[in-house]
Design an enzyme around this catalytic site. Structure first.
Site, PDB file in Angstrom:
ATOM      1  N   CYS B 141      12.178  10.812  19.818  1.00  0.00           N
ATOM      2  CA  CYS B 141      10.849  11.185  20.320  1.00  0.00           C
ATOM      3  C   CYS B 141       9.852  10.074  20.064  1.00  0.00           C
ATOM      4  CB  CYS B 141      10.380  12.481  19.677  1.00  0.00           C
ATOM      5  SG  CYS B 141       8.785  13.046  20.331  1.00  0.00           S
ATOM      6  N   CYS B 144       6.323  11.290  19.175  1.00  0.00           N
ATOM      7  CA  CYS B 144       6.218  11.795  17.805  1.00  0.00           C
ATOM      8  C   CYS B 144       6.153  10.639  16.809  1.00  0.00           C
ATOM      9  CB  CYS B 144       7.428  12.646  17.434  1.00  0.00           C
ATOM     10  SG  CYS B 144       7.890  13.859  18.675  1.00  0.00           S
ATOM     11  N   ASP B 145       7.046   9.668  16.989  1.00  0.00           N
ATOM     12  CA  ASP B 145       7.292   8.697  15.929  1.00  0.00           C
ATOM     13  C   ASP B 145       6.791   7.287  16.213  1.00  0.00           C
ATOM     14  OD1 ASP B 145       8.635  10.717  14.567  1.00  0.00           O
ATOM     15  OD2 ASP B 145      10.555  10.242  15.501  1.00  0.00           O
TER      16      ASP B 145
END
Lengths: 317, 317
Positions: B141, B144-145
């Site tokens: 992701c 997300c990261d």
């Protein structure tokens, strides 16, 4: 005339939708500018949560957290990831061409994408004692507050005659000792199934053609003075909780009709999206949601708006 | 044969959607039963967040919080408000008549409403070193990261050739020193506009007909060994981050085709709702979302599912 700086993203609002959008836009390196307003919509920056007491249902907080405390945390997080916050109210916007123009007390700002998260304001009656006992027994959200210990096995009162009022009366009957529904007219506006549900519920008592006149109490609400319009007689009803279910007003005045709304004034977005009919303009939170209206649903759509704005801007590159 | 107890609400899942649904259903006095599974979908109870490191974008947490820590808090909150949690995997359900039947390792359970929040599992390649460096440089992701400090100004690699891969490569180019896109074929499956965006981005370099063979590193990922299928030559690419963009598999096997899915296997819900085509069955979180897939968007739809389930059950009374 000096050149106006063009921002990538401007966010208008200060609640969970606005700050979640800011956190995501900030982390996406969009350097968002967020107008939190100055008593915009009649509430302090932070939105409707600033007028609540303890929040038990925002996921991640097993211990209840104060509404203002939660908003302080979100605001801190927005700033940490690169959001610039202005404590000014946006007075108007111009969406006829890109970059859009956003006007606040301090002047004009240009932006490639606009996220509208201005929320909605619960309608009030303006009656005596209302301001004094707001969130000290008076609430505009049964789902948010109904389960709080202070309302358990206590007499509760709901004001309204529509679907929301019936739904909230029904919901509150799980918690209160009794629920009295004050209906201004001699009929309910609610759907037939909702009426049946309320009328077959032994805990709910309807007072027809009855209006609230005054919230009574000491430190907290203890009762409501009402008038029966048929007899013109007044009486006092014991109440530890008074729930307004007379609707909300979405905060869209500054838009001056540039975006489509539904008959109740809520902004219209595409299904499962925050896109409005103007490419580059996104709406999230309660200004486009009259069904769920929870902090976490607002936050979810704030995230969606930032991701959609990021993809929109990237598509122009 | 003993009578089977009928629950009001059963929730299947253990991530932010499932626990937010449980918090709301619990507070609505529905005494929810939640099946968190035992390594269901190949991950520990808590869902995909348990395989992440620090979370910076869940609103309310200005300091980064560990994925497992956040899920422990949500689980605690579910239980606090009356959720019963079973660490068992649901193997099948029967949705042909109400109450629905839910079958787990320990037997059958009946329920008036069912909330499906089983998530999706990122597809993996199964290559050498993958397990070892998963979340130690490998991520499924980018949103997300990607913004984590560990990836800033470092060489990054993305695997995939579709819209998501191009979008993630483009997004990651904001953070990494370079982004190498490994494409298995000699064309991109992505839309033309997405291809243009990637090909005009000076930071993104595409390796055509190239496959990853092994994740390399010490404590954290440092490189990827790849093979050029045209020449059959292997080489090692320096990489601090390796992002899989080869799709997810929604966890719907236990449904055995009883609910409609889109061509990618995601459950179909009504617009701005979690209602499936079977009244009383609701789907929330990543099992019905292939666009946003964030913890907070999942939580938002979990709240919606609980409120819709509560209204559904009340309408039957």
């Amino acid at each position: 005339m000096p050149d106006i700086e063009t921002r990538k993203v401007i966010i208008i609002g200060s609640g969970p939708a606005a700050h979640t959008a800011a956190i995501y836009a900030g982390r996406a390196e969009l350097s968002p500018l967020l107008f939190e307003g100055f008593m915009a919509g009649g509430v302090a920056a932070g939105g409707q949560l600033t007028t609540t007491t303890e929040i038990e249902n925002f996921p991640g907080f097993p211990e209840p957290i104060g509404g203002p405390d939660l908003m302080v945390k979100m605001r801190e997080q927005s700033i940490r990831y690169g959001t610039e916050v202005k404590t000014e109210t946006v007075t108007s916007v111009s969406l006829s061409s890109r970059p859009f123009t956003v006007t606040s007390d301090s002047g004009d700002f240009k932006t490639g994408a606009l996220i509208i998260a201005t929320g909605a304001t619960a309608k009030r009656l303006g009656m005596k004692g209302e301001q004094e006992y707001w969130q000290k027994g008076i609430s505009a959200c049964a789902v948010c507050d109904g389960a709080l210990p202070v309302f358990r096995n206590k007499p509760l009162v709901v004001i309204g005659g529509g679907d929301t009022a019936c739904e909230e009366a029904s919901y509150l009957s799980k918690f209160g000792s009794t629920v009295t529904l004050l209906v201004r007219r001699n009929v309910l506006r609610a759907s037939q199934s909702m009426q049946n549900r309320v009328q077959s519920n032994g805990k709910i008592h309807i007072l027809w053609e009855t209006e609230a006149l005054e919230a009574l109490g000491e430190q907290f609400l203890t009762g409501v003075r009402v008038i029966d319009k048929k007899s013109n007689k007044e009486k006092t009803i014991e109440a530890s909780g008074l729930f307004y279910a007379i609707g909300h007003t979405p905060n869209t005045e500054f838009l001056a009709g540039q975006l489509k709304t539904d008959p109740d004034g809520y902004l219209i977005t595409q299904p499962n999206s925050t896109k409005t009919e103007i490419p580059g303009v996104f709406a999230c939170g309660d200004v486009r949601d009259k069904v769920f209206r929870q902090a976490v649903t607002a936050a979810g759509t704030g995230c969606m708006a930032a991701l959609e704005a990021e993809r929109f801007l990237a598509s122009l590159e």
